[in-house]
Design a protein around this motif. Structure first.
Motif, short mmCIF file in Angstrom:
data_model
loop_
_atom_site.label_atom_id
_atom_site.label_comp_id
_atom_site.label_asym_id
_atom_site.label_seq_id
_atom_site.Cartn_x
_atom_site.Cartn_y
_atom_site.Cartn_z
N VAL A 1 -1.79 -8.59 -8.56
CA VAL A 1 -2.88 -7.77 -9.08
C VAL A 1 -2.68 -6.34 -8.58
CG1 VAL A 1 -4.51 -9.71 -9.13
CG2 VAL A 1 -4.43 -8.21 -7.11
N THR A 2 -3.32 -5.39 -9.27
CA THR A 2 -3.35 -4.01 -8.80
C THR A 2 -4.81 -3.58 -8.67
OG1 THR A 2 -3.49 -2.89 -10.94
CG2 THR A 2 -1.28 -3.55 -10.19
N THR A 3 -5.02 -2.49 -7.98
CA THR A 3 -6.40 -2.00 -7.82
C THR A 3 -7.00 -1.59 -9.15
OG1 THR A 3 -5.96 -1.27 -5.55
CG2 THR A 3 -7.84 -0.28 -6.68
N THR B 1 0.83 -1.20 0.00
CA THR B 1 0.00 0.00 0.00
C THR B 1 0.87 1.26 0.00
OG1 THR B 1 -0.14 0.44 2.38
CG2 THR B 1 -1.61 -1.26 1.50
N PRO B 2 0.28 2.41 -0.36
CA PRO B 2 0.99 3.67 -0.18
C PRO B 2 1.29 3.91 1.31
CG PRO B 2 -0.90 3.97 -1.62
CD PRO B 2 -1.02 2.60 -1.02
N TYR B 3 2.21 4.81 1.57
CA TYR B 3 2.63 5.06 2.96
C TYR B 3 1.53 5.66 3.81
CZ TYR B 3 3.39 9.58 0.70
OH TYR B 3 3.23 10.72 -0.04
N ASP B 4 0.51 6.30 3.19
CA ASP B 4 -0.55 6.95 3.97
C ASP B 4 -1.80 6.10 4.09
OD1 ASP B 4 -1.42 7.14 1.33
OD2 ASP B 4 -2.24 9.16 1.59
N PHE B 5 -1.73 4.82 3.70
CA PHE B 5 -2.92 3.97 3.74
C PHE B 5 -3.40 3.78 5.18
CE2 PHE B 5 -4.88 -0.33 3.86
CZ PHE B 5 -5.96 -0.07 3.02
N VAL C 1 -0.56 -14.64 -3.59
CA VAL C 1 -0.74 -13.54 -4.52
C VAL C 1 -0.41 -12.26 -3.76
CG1 VAL C 1 -3.20 -13.46 -3.97
CG2 VAL C 1 -2.39 -12.32 -6.04
N THR C 2 0.12 -11.28 -4.47
CA THR C 2 0.37 -9.97 -3.86
C THR C 2 -0.41 -8.91 -4.62
OG1 THR C 2 2.56 -10.60 -3.06
CG2 THR C 2 2.14 -8.25 -3.32
N ALA C 3 -1.06 -8.02 -3.87
CA ALA C 3 -1.88 -6.96 -4.45
C ALA C 3 -1.25 -5.61 -4.17
CB ALA C 3 -3.29 -7.01 -3.86
N TYR C 4 -1.17 -4.78 -5.20
CA TYR C 4 -0.80 -3.38 -5.00
C TYR C 4 -2.10 -2.61 -4.80
CZ TYR C 4 0.88 1.35 -5.92
OH TYR C 4 1.16 2.68 -5.83
N ALA C 5 -2.36 -2.21 -3.57
CA ALA C 5 -3.66 -1.64 -3.19
C ALA C 5 -3.61 -0.12 -3.28
CB ALA C 5 -4.06 -2.10 -1.80
N CYS C 6 -3.66 0.39 -4.47
CA CYS C 6 -3.70 1.84 -4.69
C CYS C 6 -4.29 2.07 -6.07
CB CYS C 6 -2.31 2.45 -4.59
SG CYS C 6 -2.30 4.24 -4.90
N THR C 7 -5.33 2.87 -6.15
CA THR C 7 -5.94 3.13 -7.45
C THR C 7 -5.11 4.12 -8.24
OG1 THR C 7 -8.02 3.11 -6.16
CG2 THR C 7 -8.20 3.39 -8.53
N ALA C 8 -4.87 5.31 -7.69
CA ALA C 8 -4.15 6.35 -8.44
C ALA C 8 -2.76 5.89 -8.84
CB ALA C 8 -4.08 7.63 -7.61
N GLY C 9 -2.05 5.23 -7.94
CA GLY C 9 -0.72 4.76 -8.26
C GLY C 9 -0.69 3.73 -9.37
N SER C 10 -1.81 3.06 -9.59
CA SER C 10 -1.84 2.04 -10.65
C SER C 10 -2.57 2.50 -11.91
CB SER C 10 -2.47 0.73 -10.12
OG SER C 10 -3.72 0.93 -9.53
N PHE C 11 -3.15 3.72 -11.92
CA PHE C 11 -3.71 4.23 -13.17
C PHE C 11 -2.95 5.42 -13.73
CE2 PHE C 11 -6.88 6.79 -10.45
CZ PHE C 11 -6.40 8.04 -10.80
N MET D 1 2.25 12.84 -6.12
CA MET D 1 2.28 11.70 -5.22
C MET D 1 1.96 10.41 -5.98
SD MET D 1 -0.12 10.78 -1.95
CE MET D 1 -0.02 9.16 -1.19
N ALA D 2 0.94 10.46 -6.84
CA ALA D 2 0.57 9.27 -7.60
C ALA D 2 1.73 8.76 -8.44
CB ALA D 2 -0.65 9.56 -8.47
N VAL D 3 2.45 9.67 -9.06
CA VAL D 3 3.62 9.28 -9.85
C VAL D 3 4.70 8.68 -8.94
CG1 VAL D 3 5.52 10.15 -11.26
CG2 VAL D 3 3.18 10.92 -11.71
N HIS D 4 4.91 9.30 -7.78
CA HIS D 4 5.92 8.80 -6.84
C HIS D 4 5.62 7.37 -6.41
CE1 HIS D 4 8.82 8.80 -3.56
NE2 HIS D 4 7.86 8.38 -2.76
N ILE D 5 4.39 7.09 -6.07
CA ILE D 5 4.05 5.76 -5.56
C ILE D 5 3.77 4.75 -6.66
CG2 ILE D 5 3.22 6.61 -3.33
CD1 ILE D 5 0.39 6.42 -4.35
#
Length: 245
Positions: A114-116, A21-25, A81-91, A57-61
């Protein structure tokens, strides 16, 4: 009575899911609500950076090297399985950027990833839907970024709105989100997509689906749904259409 006199059931055989997750999750507990009892979440966060929730921030993460390191952090406990749980970071970098994050997690050693944002597309495909209204907590530029990502994937965005927030998204009350969904919904929308894994939605989904008579898919919901499918488990969410389809 002693401990030996009690009938103690054997421990459940746990299935593990890694979550980066991002650091602020702030919504670990919400993720767990979709998880059945025989599944454990192994949650890790990206390295902290003093950034507001913006395009920067989205670009950073969305940096694949950061996500690779996050995925490596949970390998020792053998998630399926590992999930990257961030919408903005994955779009934010489009479909190619989302694919790069999946590749990074696999390169770290994740058996599957998978990603969000990728899970949003998978959920819409699973439901057979291609026209949506989107609701986000973001500023305009990030909200537009979500539209661009969905349209690149062939999903038509017929209405959209955002709250304009750059921090404390986890504190948005349910009713504020529900009001925005109602205000954004249009007859042409086959479903509502609610973005951001830091926006609480679990208790809203079934209620809004019953009220609007269409699916409501949300960031944390689709992330857990997709990861659990890969792990051979079903997500827990009474009355949520995606989980019953």
């Amino acid at each position: 009575m002693t401990l030996g006199d009690l009938a103690i059931p054997p421990p459940l055989q746990q299935v593990g899911i890694g979550v980066v997750t991002p650091y602020d999750f702030a919504l670990d507990r919400e993720l767990w609500r979709w998880v059945p009892d025989d599944v454990s979440l192994y949650v890790t966060r990206l390295r902290y950076a003093p950034l507001a929730v913006t395009i920067d921030m989205a670009v950073h993460i969305s940096d694949p090297e950061q996500v690779l390191a996050g995925a490596a952090n949970v390998l020792a406990v053998a998630p399926l399985v590992t999930a990257y749980a961030c919408t903005a970071g994955s779009f934010v970098k489009g479909m190619a950027g989302e694919a790069a994050l999946v590749s990074a997690m696999r390169a770290a050693g994740a058996p599957a990833a998978v990603t969000t944002s990728g899970s949003v597309l998978a959920a819409l495909q699973h439901l057979g839907l291609s026209r949506v209204a989107t609701v986000t907590p973001y500023t305009t530029d990030l909200t537009v970024g979500l539209t661009s990502y969905l349209m690149e994937a062939g999903v038509e965005v017929v209405a959209t709105s955002g709250l304009g927030l750059t921090s404390n998204i986890w504190a948005v009350p349910y009713e504020q989100t529900a009001e925005l969904v109602r205000a954004t919904d249009v007859p042409d929308a086959e479903a509502i997509v609610i973005s951001c894994t830091n926006l609480p939605t679990y208790d809203l989904i079934a209620k809004l689906e019953a009220e609007l008579e269409k699916p409501v898919v949300t960031a944390n919901q689709v992330t857990m749904w997709a990861a659990l499918r890969v792990a051979g488990r079903k997500a827990v969410g009474p009355g949520q259409r995606l989980l019953e389809a």
